[in-house]
Design a protein around this motif. Sequence first.
Motif, mmCIF file in Angstrom:
data_model
loop_
_atom_site.group_PDB
_atom_site.id
_atom_site.type_symbol
_atom_site.label_atom_id
_atom_site.label_comp_id
_atom_site.label_asym_id
_atom_site.label_seq_id
_atom_site.Cartn_x
_atom_site.Cartn_y
_atom_site.Cartn_z
ATOM 1 N N VAL A 111 -10.065 -30.675 68.057
ATOM 2 C CA VAL A 111 -10.968 -30.782 69.082
ATOM 3 C C VAL A 111 -12.332 -30.376 69.030
ATOM 4 C CG1 VAL A 111 -11.259 -29.828 71.573
ATOM 5 C CG2 VAL A 111 -8.860 -30.399 70.734
ATOM 6 N N ALA A 112 -12.455 -29.200 68.405
ATOM 7 C CA ALA A 112 -13.646 -28.810 67.926
ATOM 8 C C ALA A 112 -14.382 -29.556 66.813
ATOM 9 C CB ALA A 112 -13.511 -27.402 67.188
ATOM 10 N N LEU A 113 -13.741 -30.338 66.062
ATOM 11 C CA LEU A 113 -14.429 -31.349 65.458
ATOM 12 C C LEU A 113 -15.124 -32.287 65.908
ATOM 13 C CD1 LEU A 113 -14.796 -32.303 62.337
ATOM 14 C CD2 LEU A 113 -12.566 -33.668 62.545
ATOM 15 N N THR A 123 -18.503 -39.646 60.181
ATOM 16 C CA THR A 123 -17.841 -38.539 59.339
ATOM 17 C C THR A 123 -16.594 -38.197 60.104
ATOM 18 O OG1 THR A 123 -19.785 -37.921 58.090
ATOM 19 C CG2 THR A 123 -17.988 -36.480 58.265
ATOM 20 N N LYS A 124 -16.791 -38.036 61.500
ATOM 21 C CA LYS A 124 -15.618 -37.632 62.089
ATOM 22 C C LYS A 124 -14.151 -38.679 61.944
ATOM 23 C CE LYS A 124 -18.233 -34.996 65.290
ATOM 24 N NZ LYS A 124 -18.869 -34.895 66.683
ATOM 25 N N MET A 125 -14.708 -40.010 62.163
ATOM 26 C CA MET A 125 -13.529 -41.082 61.978
ATOM 27 C C MET A 125 -13.218 -41.029 60.365
ATOM 28 S SD MET A 125 -13.470 -41.899 65.078
ATOM 29 C CE MET A 125 -12.142 -43.291 64.708
ATOM 30 N N GLU A 130 -8.214 -39.893 56.421
ATOM 31 C CA GLU A 130 -8.359 -39.414 55.069
ATOM 32 C C GLU A 130 -6.815 -39.746 54.701
ATOM 33 O OE1 GLU A 130 -6.763 -36.501 52.214
ATOM 34 O OE2 GLU A 130 -6.141 -36.460 54.631
ATOM 35 N N PRO A 131 -5.783 -39.554 55.477
ATOM 36 C CA PRO A 131 -4.404 -39.927 54.943
ATOM 37 C C PRO A 131 -4.140 -41.204 54.321
ATOM 38 C CG PRO A 131 -4.264 -38.775 57.250
ATOM 39 C CD PRO A 131 -5.799 -39.352 56.915
ATOM 40 N N PHE A 132 -5.028 -42.262 54.832
ATOM 41 C CA PHE A 132 -4.615 -43.513 54.267
ATOM 42 C C PHE A 132 -5.425 -43.943 53.131
ATOM 43 C CE2 PHE A 132 -4.617 -43.156 58.858
ATOM 44 C CZ PHE A 132 -3.285 -43.717 59.147
ATOM 45 N N ARG A 133 -6.107 -42.785 52.498
ATOM 46 C CA ARG A 133 -7.066 -42.942 51.219
ATOM 47 C C ARG A 133 -6.035 -43.021 49.928
ATOM 48 N NH1 ARG A 133 -11.397 -40.621 54.227
ATOM 49 N NH2 ARG A 133 -12.509 -42.586 55.077
ATOM 50 N N LYS A 134 -6.342 -43.655 49.061
ATOM 51 C CA LYS A 134 -5.618 -43.625 47.951
ATOM 52 C C LYS A 134 -5.665 -42.390 47.126
ATOM 53 C CE LYS A 134 -5.227 -46.289 43.437
ATOM 54 N NZ LYS A 134 -5.733 -47.654 42.793
ATOM 55 N N LYS A 135 -4.506 -42.277 46.544
ATOM 56 C CA LYS A 135 -4.552 -40.702 45.628
ATOM 57 C C LYS A 135 -5.354 -41.042 44.423
ATOM 58 C CE LYS A 135 -0.781 -39.623 43.795
ATOM 59 N NZ LYS A 135 0.729 -39.086 43.443
ATOM 60 N N GLY A 136 -5.942 -39.589 43.915
ATOM 61 C CA GLY A 136 -6.732 -39.910 42.884
ATOM 62 C C GLY A 136 -5.999 -39.691 41.532
ATOM 63 N N ALA A 137 -6.369 -40.099 40.278
ATOM 64 C CA ALA A 137 -5.757 -39.990 39.137
ATOM 65 C C ALA A 137 -6.218 -39.494 37.846
ATOM 66 C CB ALA A 137 -5.325 -41.436 38.671
ATOM 67 N N ASP A 138 -7.488 -38.950 38.259
ATOM 68 C CA ASP A 138 -8.460 -38.421 37.093
ATOM 69 C C ASP A 138 -8.084 -36.904 37.040
ATOM 70 O OD1 ASP A 138 -10.248 -37.495 35.165
ATOM 71 O OD2 ASP A 138 -11.844 -38.103 36.363
#
Length: 464
Positions: A111-113, A123-125, A130-138
């Motif tokens: 809510v504060a965000l 940025t808020k959106m 964030e949960p739908f972004r691909k996992k990094g491997a490096d």
Amino acid sequence: MNKREKTIRTDILIIGAGISGLTAGFRLKQQNLDFIITEASENPGGAIESKKSNGWILENGPNTLLVTNKYVQNVIDECGLSDDVIHASKRAKNRYIVRNRVPLALPTSPVALFSSPLFSLKTKMGIMAEPFRKKGADPDESLGSFVRRRLGQEFLDYAINPFVAGVYSGDPDLLSTRLAFPKLWDIEQKHGSLIMGAIKGPGKDADPTDIPRSKAGMITFKNGNDSLTYALSEKLSGRLKLNHKVDKIQPENEGYTVSFKGNNPSVFASKVIITTPLHSAGSFFGDDIKDLFANDELIKYPAVNVVHFGFTADQIRHPLDGFGMLIPEKEKLSLLGTLFNSSLFPGRTPDENHVLLTCFVGGVRNPEIAALNDDEMTKSVLKDLSNILGISGDPLMTHIRRWPRAIPQYGLEYQKVYNALENIEGTYPGIHFLGNFRNGISVPDCIKNGWRLAEEIGSQTTAD
């Protein structure tokens, strides 16, 4: 009688009486093991340094202690300091980030965000996605790259960049995510998302000795943080030897002879724990190790200056209702951040009509500011501080503590340092490296690592 004839024998020698060495020594003593701890300076404590003057209590090193593992509480209790603990005030709940020269509270809930002016709607959106972004491997990915990928550039600029300046005095694009912030790296690898990791919690494989940061108490002590290091020193019962600056470590007869500068006798020990900063530890060995530890591109300790200012409360327009404020690099100001110490803990000032601000200057970001003389640096910092907080008049008290080499940077190639330490320990059985240059820079990390190494050595000694 020469130095060799005066050599003292012990099972374990600890070099350095900072919090890592003191904790290790304390735990060795509890196990009734034979050890000596030496310190090059005339005082124990290393970077934990408190100054008391005319009613002010000034922390020249770590200003707070976060109880993030059970070892911290163990040390406090067993040193008899429980009654001296001061918990952070509820006023310290706000963390401010400066944007366009205005301190804005960092949002602490969804809510504060969404109501915060600190971040744009884009940025808020992006954070919510964030949960739908691909996992990094490096495994060598920088923290800057990690945050851009998962949370976006603006979040990096106005949340992570100032946070890293406050913790490491560093640059997120130059720090290894896996080594500098291993929990972030682990969360993404296990859950694919920071948000999902926060929802699911640490899981069954979490270290049972750790305390989640959300539940960890933030504390100090009535007479300053060096109460802890002096209490540990007193518990060592004469095993601590000050003003002992190491000259050389020489392998000899299933052990090591350590010589010291001046007229101090040498010490022979079967095990040696080295807790001094790596840039100084290199001189203890031959040229190959010395050259590695002198590599400023690999092992970086940027200069940081701590500048304390005391004012009367009516000199400052800002309510100082928080922990402090951090400064993003994009603001192009002369300081990294400021703690509102008199709001954070009681008893830091002569009376309630005074306030204490503790500023941090330099780091990787502004080495040229750290190099200024006292007058030039103070003038620059006060100008920025006054504009942001609405300060009128001159400070009643100013105190400066310079750390020419402050905090080790877990950089993008820092795995080479870890590998080198392991290689040295493998080549020289009985040599151990312990300190904020390995497995965490915080005081709780150092306490945890010191305690565990002492227990490991204790179990080995019992088995032998």
